[in-house]
Design a protein around this motif. Structure first.
Motif, short mmCIF file in Angstrom:
data_model
loop_
_atom_site.label_atom_id
_atom_site.label_comp_id
_atom_site.label_asym_id
_atom_site.label_seq_id
_atom_site.Cartn_x
_atom_site.Cartn_y
_atom_site.Cartn_z
N ASP A 428 0.92 -1.80 -9.69
CA ASP A 428 -0.05 -2.74 -9.93
C ASP A 428 0.60 -3.95 -8.63
OD1 ASP A 428 2.21 -3.95 -10.93
OD2 ASP A 428 1.57 -4.24 -12.96
N ALA A 429 -0.09 -4.99 -8.50
CA ALA A 429 0.26 -5.96 -7.65
C ALA A 429 1.56 -6.53 -7.81
CB ALA A 429 -0.91 -7.08 -7.51
N PHE A 430 2.02 -6.66 -9.09
CA PHE A 430 3.40 -7.22 -9.29
C PHE A 430 4.43 -6.41 -8.67
CE2 PHE A 430 7.10 -7.95 -12.41
CZ PHE A 430 7.40 -9.23 -11.81
N ALA A 431 4.16 -5.36 -8.39
CA ALA A 431 5.47 -4.46 -7.92
C ALA A 431 5.32 -4.70 -6.46
CB ALA A 431 5.28 -2.95 -7.96
N TYR A 432 4.18 -4.87 -5.89
CA TYR A 432 4.00 -5.00 -4.48
C TYR A 432 4.45 -6.31 -4.11
CZ TYR A 432 1.56 -0.51 -3.70
OH TYR A 432 1.34 0.72 -3.58
N SER A 433 3.98 -7.29 -4.88
CA SER A 433 4.49 -8.71 -4.45
C SER A 433 5.79 -8.98 -4.42
CB SER A 433 3.81 -9.66 -5.54
OG SER A 433 4.35 -9.46 -6.90
N SER A 434 6.57 -8.52 -5.36
CA SER A 434 7.94 -8.52 -5.38
C SER A 434 8.62 -8.00 -4.06
CB SER A 434 8.77 -7.78 -6.43
OG SER A 434 8.35 -8.33 -7.59
N ILE A 435 8.02 -6.87 -3.54
CA ILE A 435 8.69 -6.17 -2.12
C ILE A 435 8.27 -7.18 -1.24
CG2 ILE A 435 8.33 -4.18 -0.71
CD1 ILE A 435 9.96 -3.24 -3.13
N ALA A 448 6.82 -5.95 5.74
CA ALA A 448 5.89 -6.39 4.67
C ALA A 448 4.52 -6.44 4.70
CB ALA A 448 6.33 -7.94 4.57
N LEU A 449 3.92 -6.42 6.03
CA LEU A 449 2.65 -6.27 6.31
C LEU A 449 2.43 -4.99 6.18
CD1 LEU A 449 -0.02 -7.46 7.58
CD2 LEU A 449 0.77 -6.95 9.76
N GLY A 450 3.06 -3.92 6.54
CA GLY A 450 2.94 -2.45 6.56
C GLY A 450 2.75 -2.32 4.82
N ILE A 451 3.65 -2.93 3.90
CA ILE A 451 3.37 -2.51 2.48
C ILE A 451 2.09 -3.20 2.07
CG2 ILE A 451 4.34 -3.39 0.36
CD1 ILE A 451 6.24 -1.46 1.43
N VAL A 452 1.54 -4.22 2.59
CA VAL A 452 0.19 -4.91 2.17
C VAL A 452 -0.89 -3.74 2.59
CG1 VAL A 452 -1.34 -6.63 2.66
CG2 VAL A 452 1.10 -7.19 2.16
N LEU A 453 -0.80 -3.24 3.80
CA LEU A 453 -1.78 -2.41 4.25
C LEU A 453 -1.73 -1.10 3.45
CD1 LEU A 453 -1.39 -2.95 8.06
CD2 LEU A 453 -3.04 -3.88 6.51
N GLN A 454 -0.72 -0.73 3.25
CA GLN A 454 -0.43 0.46 2.08
C GLN A 454 -1.17 0.25 0.69
OE1 GLN A 454 3.61 1.82 1.49
NE2 GLN A 454 3.83 1.68 3.38
N MET A 455 -1.43 -0.92 0.42
CA MET A 455 -1.92 -1.33 -1.07
C MET A 455 -3.30 -0.78 -1.08
SD MET A 455 -0.38 -5.05 -2.06
CE MET A 455 -1.14 -4.90 -3.51
N ASP A 456 -4.08 -1.13 0.05
CA ASP A 456 -5.69 -0.77 0.25
C ASP A 456 -5.74 0.77 0.01
OD1 ASP A 456 -6.97 -2.97 0.39
OD2 ASP A 456 -6.71 -3.08 2.41
N TYR A 458 -3.68 2.94 -1.59
CA TYR A 458 -3.46 3.38 -2.74
C TYR A 458 -4.58 2.76 -3.87
CZ TYR A 458 0.71 5.95 -0.87
OH TYR A 458 1.36 6.75 0.04
N GLY A 459 -5.36 2.07 -3.40
CA GLY A 459 -6.37 1.46 -4.42
C GLY A 459 -5.73 0.39 -5.20
N CYS A 460 -4.83 -0.38 -4.80
CA CYS A 460 -4.09 -1.30 -5.51
C CYS A 460 -4.84 -2.86 -4.93
CB CYS A 460 -2.86 -1.51 -5.41
SG CYS A 460 -1.98 -2.74 -6.38
N LYS A 461 -5.49 -3.50 -5.56
CA LYS A 461 -6.19 -4.59 -5.19
C LYS A 461 -5.10 -5.98 -4.85
CE LYS A 461 -10.07 -7.93 -6.38
NZ LYS A 461 -10.91 -8.31 -7.43
#
Length: 619
Positions: A428-435, A448-456, A458-461
């Motif tokens: 979920d977004a909580f895990a990504y936000s911490s990273i 960090a930007l790369g992680i954010v782009l990965q969220m899309d 993997y279908g994580c809003k």
């Protein structure tokens, strides 16, 4: 299993079935008897076994037994049909209930009476087929069936389910006018519906009407009222209903009443009163159940009274009440929050022996260990969960990754994030936000930007908790163009900028800070006090004193009262622009409004006075 006598009589089987405690054992005995040559079940046997199969998990056997009745052409009473209809209603199987009702004479050899009509009507309501229920009710008149009290109670139930409380209340009034006196169930249905909808005042009126009409509310009505008031945070009214209950002579509190009181008082932070209620229960020898103990343990742990919670737990064990995983989890959370790591491990071992570990237990323990900086221990528990094979949920990953980042183990957190994604586990977004926050704070904004782009991918809003740390990272790394670019893309990615997003950019000392401030108003994202303070600080540093004064005025326009930070920024700004007299006047204004100066305030003032030269220049 019991060995059936041969030959077997219906009377013998009836006694054997009644003696069986388990419905499954009773069913096995019934089936065994069905296979005996020369034996035929009587209507009483069918009625008894059907009553034992009220659990929705066993409803499939109800249908099988109905077929058996039909095959054997056993003439049954309406009581047998009612048992079947109620079982179908409880399992939300209205079609099966309707078919059974239609073929009553063919299957059971009896005609439907008002009770069967009411049972089918209730089956429609339990399945939430309210329109179908009303249509069926209209059918009553066409076949000459006169509604009774139970029918009107079902009508009230329909109105309450549709949230038509005026109509439900109208039925009560109409019943009184026709000398068809409503009962406690009639009123209880209306009161419960009103309470659940939040109309506490109307519920209280209906409750009081019962007493005015000479109808004594039962303990369930009192429980509904107290629970409703407490859930809405109305302690005074809930306590008043309790006082009315205990002062009356006809109705007495039961274990549910005490549970409602203890749970409600705990949730409202009135733990001393909940303990008094606990003592009252013991004094009145009211047997406590699992919910009683669990509510008290959860409440005591919530306020940090772990020792009190342990005492309750010990009494629970002493009275041989089986402790469930929810209660264990509450106690585990209490130990971890209090920093009692040794005790939490001892409890964890005990929970394992009782087979009382679920994923929530792991989440609580991992979070507790990480919050107490026991990183290695938390990793060990995490590894234990993985070996268990049941898998972690998104909360587990969020807790673990967040805790590792907070404890400075960012690379370990990144490794676990990768393992989760590679394994197809949910994040979920909580895990990504911490990273993202951890990488941004270390200046690793490209990662960090790369992680954010990965969220899309993997279908994580996206959420502001993810985007805002990245914007802050860009600003801190002086990558202002990237910050603005990402800020503008947020909306298209389904994540609207928040006031924190705007404040972060404004704090980046970018040229279009005032334009951003203007956009906030147009985007219905109203600036807060931090926005105004940040903007004024930047403008004064840029020697834009006039514009800073406009922002000061806007702050009042939005209904904000300046704090000491606002005064310090403005005081420093005015003094740096040579407006020392205005600064001193502002200082006097702060004192008039009860804003106490800090050491920073005095430093600014002293420096300003020294800049003026001799003290008599102030006069």
């Amino acid at each position: 299993m019991v060995v059936l006598p041969k030959p077997l009589s219906a009377r013998q089987l009836f006694k054997l079935l009644k003696a069986e405690k388990s419905p499954q054992s009773a069913l096995a005995l019934f089936d065994s008897a069905s296979r005996q040559p020369g034996y035929t079940h009587s209507p009483h046997i069918f009625l008894l076994i059907l009553r034992r199969l009220s659990d929705p998990k066993l409803v499939v056997h109800v249908t099988r037994i109905v077929e058996l009745i039909k095959t054997h052409k056993c003439k049954c009473t309406e009581d047998v049909v009612l048992t079947v209809l109620k079982a179908y209603a409880k399992s939300k199987m209205p079609n099966e209930a309707f078919n059974c009702f239609q073929k009553m004479e063919e299957i059971f050899g009896c005609k439907p009476g008002i009770r069967s009509y009411n049972a089918l009507l209730n089956a429609f309501i339990e399945a939430n087929l309210l329109d179908k229920a009303e249509t069926f009710l209209a059918y009553f008149e066409t076949v000459g069936i006169l509604p009774n009290l139970q029918t009107y109670n079902i009508l009230i139930k329909i109105s309450v389910k549709k949230r038509q409380f005026i109509k439900a209340k109208g039925f009560l009034d109409w019943m009184w006018s026709k000398d068809l006196k409503p009962d406690v169930y009639s009123y209880g249905t209306v009161i419960s519906g009103m309470m659940k909808s939040g109309d506490l005042a109307s519920a209280l009126e209906v409750f009081d009407e019962m007493l005015e009409r000479g109808l004594v509310p039962d303990v369930m009505c009192y429980n509904i009222m107290i629970d409703g008031f407490f859930k809405r945070g109305d302690y005074v009214q809930g306590k008043e209903i309790w006082e009315r209950l205990v002062k009356g002579s006809c109705v007495y509190p039961n274990v549910v009443t005490y549970n409602v009181m203890i749970n409600g008082l705990c949730k409202m932070g009135r733990f001393d009163e909940s303990l008094e209620m606990w003592e009252r229960m013991k004094k009145n020898e009211c047997e406590m159940d699992l919910f009683t103990y669990s509510s008290l343990i959860c409440g005591l742990c919530h306020v940090g009274n772990v020792d009190g919670a342990v005492e309750v737990y010990r009494e629970m064990v002493k009275r041989r009440v089986v402790v469930d995983v929810v209660t264990y989890n509450a106690l585990l959370h209490g130990f971890c929050s209090a920093g009692k790591i040794k005790e939490s491990f001892e409890l964890w071992v005990m929970m394992g022996k009782e087979n009382c570990h679920n994923v929530v237990s792991y989440n609580i323990f991992i979070r507790g260990l990480l919050e107490n900086r026991k990183v290695e221990e938390a990793i060990s528990v995490w590894e234990l969960l993985r070996r268990r094979g049941s898998g972690a949920d998104s909360t587990t990953y969020g807790v673990l990754i967040h805790g590792l980042c907070k404890n400075g183990h960012l690379n370990k957190a990144l490794k676990i994030l990768k393992e989760a994604k590679d394994g197809g586990d949910k994040l979920d977004a909580f895990a990504y936000s911490s990273i993202v926050d951890g990488l941004s704070k270390q200046g690793r904004v490209d990662e960090a930007l790369g992680i954010v782009l990965q969220m899309d991918k993997y279908g994580c809003k996206l959420s502001p908790h993810v985007c805002n740390p990245l914007i802050n990272g860009f600003v801190r790394a002086s990558k202002l163009e990237e910050a603005i670019c990402f800020f503008r893309e947020m909306e298209s990615k389904g994540c609207s900028p928040t006031v924190v997003s705007y404040n972060t950019l404004i704090n980046g000392k970018i040229e279009d800070a005032l334009l951003l401030y203007s956009n906030m108003k147009q985007s219905n994202c109203l600036p807060n006090l931090v926005t105004h303070n940040t903007l004024m600080d930047g403008l004064y540093k840029a020697r834009e004193c006039a514009k800073a004064s406009v922002i000061w005025a806007c702050m009042f326009k939005y209904g904000f009262q300046p704090d000491i930070i606002s005064y310090n920024i403005t005081l420093k700004g005015l003094c740096s622009c040579g407006r020392i007299s205005d600064g001193i006047a502002l200082f006097d204004d702060a004192l008039k409004h009860g804003i106490l100066p800090t050491s920073i305030t005095w430093y600014i003032l002293v420096r300003a006075v020294l800049m003026l030269g001799p003290l008599d220049s102030l006069s």
